[in-house]
Motif scaffolding. Sequence first.
Motif, mmCIF file in Angstrom:
data_model
loop_
_atom_site.group_PDB
_atom_site.id
_atom_site.type_symbol
_atom_site.label_atom_id
_atom_site.label_comp_id
_atom_site.label_asym_id
_atom_site.label_seq_id
_atom_site.Cartn_x
_atom_site.Cartn_y
_atom_site.Cartn_z
ATOM 1 N N LYS A 217 34.586 1.808 -43.125
ATOM 2 C CA LYS A 217 35.294 2.640 -42.139
ATOM 3 C C LYS A 217 35.816 3.896 -42.826
ATOM 4 O O LYS A 217 36.097 3.890 -44.028
ATOM 5 N N ASP A 249 32.488 3.893 -34.038
ATOM 6 C CA ASP A 249 33.119 2.644 -34.453
ATOM 7 C C ASP A 249 33.525 2.651 -35.923
ATOM 8 O O ASP A 249 34.138 1.684 -36.400
ATOM 9 N N THR A 250 33.178 3.719 -36.641
ATOM 10 C CA THR A 250 33.474 3.751 -38.080
ATOM 11 C C THR A 250 34.410 4.882 -38.481
ATOM 12 O O THR A 250 35.041 4.798 -39.544
#
Length: 408
Positions: A217, A249-250
């Motif tokens: 992330k 999403d990261t």
Amino acid sequence: MRKMLSLLTITALTAAMLAGCSGPAQAPETTAAPVTAEKAAEETKAEGETAAEVEVSTESEAAKTIDQMIAEIDHDITVGISLFNYSNNWCSWQRNAMLNWFDQCGNEHIQYYMSDAQNDQAKQNDAVDTMLARGVDVLICYVVQSSGASAIAQKCEAAGVPVIFLNTKVDGPSLSDFQRTWFIGADNESKAHMQMDMIFELLDENFDDVDKNGDGKINMFYIQGPPNEDMSICYETVKARIAESKYKDTLLLLEQQNSNNSTANCKEIADAWVGKYDDDIELTLAHTDAQAAGAIASYMSAGLLSEEGGVYVLASNCLPDAQVYIRDGVQYASVLTDPWWQGTTCIKMALSAAMGNDQTYGDLLYGFDEDVKFSEKNPKIVYIVLTGITQNNVELAKDAYDRATRED
């Protein structure tokens, strides 16, 4: 060491003193009479060119025409210039660019008054009154407060004086309610888009290096200026670009904070983040370099950033101090807002207006060069050209600021 971002360039739908200007005139090579749009189009069509080619041809002629008209002014024109605060870094660069242009213009008929509002709207209003009383032919105004623009436009309209608002986004009525008002400055929404383009390209090329803690992330932090409509638009733009990207999403926007624009205040903001997240801070976006400088000072003090690597920091303006950081690898990137281009284009707009030109979309006299474009939403707005800057092309920023550097 970090991979460098490739060059990204975007053209966005783009004590009072009296002094004469001196130095070599910036006249074009041609000496032909001004060309009308209709005549240029007829001549081009006669040669069998396409409509797109007609547009390019007329814009090229316009770039010559405005400089030629300025060089050939044969009667006195006085430009009044009210700047919101000489001590403000960006404002001082705009002032220097204008002073350099007047030094170099070579036409003794062009004169100017320039005053410092010292970040006081009341002082700016008084200075505008004084300039109008002295008989300026056009006003350039870098307003202290956006909400003060309409009152200044009203004063100018009553005096029959056109006004060019500079840099600070003005309230809508100051453009819509008055015939001879225009605005030139950066489109902050486009700036936010460019910053996100740079972030996505960075992640495409070097995700693992940005992901310091290796959790897959990217922890992102965002410092903005005081809360206003522009900052809200930028914030929503950044969130929307993340949400629609492959990194939705990261790339995690963990914190967003408004500031008072001072480096000290931005350091306090970043200090609080360091206390909460420590070395999980991986990417910081700041609206301006002055804000980024505060974050950089905080991260360096905490040992999270050095010339060898650490937090990736992006901002805008690409001021000389930021250029040093970028060369040294401390700041990753910035968006260049060219002070010379904006300051001198503003003067050209003002002189064109003083000569009686009601500039509208497609007007040849507005085609100062190929990078001058109107906003698609409002033909009274011209946006400055934006250029993404990294170590690869930081000399572009140096050249821009060198032109706005004063010898004295």
